[in-house]
Scaffold this active site. Structure first.
Site, PDB file in Angstrom:
ATOM      1  N   LYS A   1       0.867  -1.184   0.000  1.00 15.06           N
ATOM      2  CA  LYS A   1       0.000   0.000   0.000  1.00 15.06           C
ATOM      3  C   LYS A   1       0.896   1.224   0.000  1.00 15.06           C
ATOM      4  O   LYS A   1       1.780   1.358   0.853  1.00 15.06           O
ATOM      5  CB  LYS A   1      -0.886  -0.019   1.249  1.00 15.06           C
ATOM      6  CG  LYS A   1      -1.632   1.286   1.497  1.00 15.06           C
ATOM      7  CD  LYS A   1      -2.578   1.152   2.676  1.00 15.06           C
ATOM      8  CE  LYS A   1      -3.196   2.497   3.026  1.00 15.06           C
ATOM      9  NZ  LYS A   1      -4.280   2.372   4.002  1.00 15.06           N
TER      10      LYS A   1
HETATM   11  C1  5RP Z   1      -1.287   5.438   7.582  1.00 14.17           C
HETATM   12  C2  5RP Z   1      -2.370   4.533   7.085  1.00 14.17           C
HETATM   13  C3  5RP Z   1      -3.733   4.912   7.547  1.00 14.17           C
HETATM   14  O1  5RP Z   1      -3.992   4.345   8.765  1.00 14.17           O
HETATM   15  C4  5RP Z   1      -4.813   4.698   6.564  1.00 14.17           C
HETATM   16  O2  5RP Z   1      -5.003   3.337   6.227  1.00 14.17           O
HETATM   17  C5  5RP Z   1      -4.592   5.562   5.375  1.00 14.17           C
HETATM   18  O3  5RP Z   1      -5.726   5.644   4.550  1.00 14.17           O
HETATM   19  P1  5RP Z   1      -6.094   7.044   3.856  1.00 14.17           P
HETATM   20  O4  5RP Z   1      -4.787   7.758   3.578  1.00 14.17           O
HETATM   21  O5  5RP Z   1      -6.775   6.663   2.573  1.00 14.17           O
HETATM   22  O6  5RP Z   1      -6.983   7.798   4.791  1.00 14.17           O
HETATM   23  O7  5RP Z   1      -2.137   3.578   6.377  1.00 14.17           O
HETATM   24  O8  5RP Z   1      -0.060   5.102   7.033  1.00 14.17           O
END
Ligand code: 5RP
Length: 278
Positions: free
Chosen positions: A173
């Site tokens: 991610k």
């Molecule tokens: C921080 C993360 C967050 O907890 C979250 O999953 C991020 O999601 P978004 O940026 O779409 O709000 O991964 O590193």
């Protein structure tokens, strides 16, 4: 990849189109009652049917999500520091692999912090988590967390995503950037795009569209869904982009039409808006 792992991966990434819409609602693990997630059950449950996977902490899943849901769960498996800590993102392992299995999760998400003073800790811990996941056929997703002082460009994100894959991540991610195709091309495992801080709906839809065009398998999006004026209409619009090849304009039109139908959510306004810092 063995049968169990392939089966779990197919629950996250739809084998028909190779894409996924993960809903990230894990933010409270260091932000507390994040704007848009204060009443977790009330706000998240209506979104769940539209998500391919839910990314959240074990505490919120246990306390606030109906165990009868069919949507697969990815558990946030790193943490330890809060938004108040100077060493924000100096994280360690938070969930034992046995509890991941007990929760019937398909895998975990773990933040690595390339370029920060504690990168070694997070990368070595992530490798231990990969070992545990491999043992039980679970999916290990690395999240490339980025400190405020680091630039989210293709050079940095290319380094972090490739390192995540080299250390065994099954999914990575990461954030969108110019030249995202280069980041995707150099990463041999599926990439899902994090949404980042809340931006106008058309910009979020365009960013997700561009990430998919660049080769991402989909999104793991949080704030740009649950902080939208109408989160249900927004997640459905993102779904149109990901699984039905809508353009950003078509997805926005879908959002507008369905927003009028379902109305907007009132925010309780108790949460500090710290979410711009991540
Ligand atoms: C921080 C993360 C967050 O907890 C979250 O999953 C991020 O999601 P978004 O940026 O779409 O709000 O991964 O590193």
């Amino acid at each position: 990849m063995d049968w169990g792992m392939r089966n779990r991966l197919s629950k996250i990434i739809n084998p028909k189109d190779g894409r996924t819409l993960m809903l990230a609602v894990d933010h409270g693990y260091f932000l507390g009652p994040t704007t848009g997630l204060e009443k977790f059950r009330e706000y998240v449950e209506p979104l769940v049917p539209y998500a391919d996977t839910l990314f959240a902490t074990r505490g919120m899943i246990r306390s606030s999500i109906n165990p009868d849901i069919k949507t697969p769960i990815m558990l946030r498996n790193s943490g330890g520091t809060s938004i108040l800590n100077k060493e924000l993102l100096h994280e360690g392992i938070t969930v034992d692999i046995e509890d991941v299995i007990r929760m019937n999760a398909v895998g975990i998400g773990y933040s690595i912090t390339v370029g920060m003073p504690w990168e070694r800790d997070t990368i070595l811990d992530f490798s231990r988590v990969v070992d545990a996941c491999e043992r039980y056929g679970l999916i290990a997703m690395a999240v490339t967390a980025v400190g405020k002082e680091l630039k989210r460009d293709a050079r940095y994100l290319g380094l972090a995503t490739r390192m995540a894959a080299e250390h065994g991540a099954h999914i990575v991610k990461t954030y969108y950037c110019d030249g995202f195709d280069k980041v995707v091309d150099a990463c041999p495992v599926p990439i899902v795009m994090a949404g980042g801080k809340k931006i106008p709906e058309i910009d979020a839809l365009t960013m997700a569209y561009n990430a998919i065009q660049a080769g991402a398998a989909g999104v793991d999006m949080g704030r740009n869904i649950f902080q939208s004026e109408d989160p249900v209409a927004m997640i459905r619009a993102v779904r149109e982009l990901i699984h039905h090849d809508a353009t950003p304009r078509e997805a926005l039109q879908f959002y507008e039409e369905h927003r009028q139908a379902s109305g907007s959510r009132k925010k309780s306004g108790i949460a500090a808006d710290d979410t711009k810092k991540i």
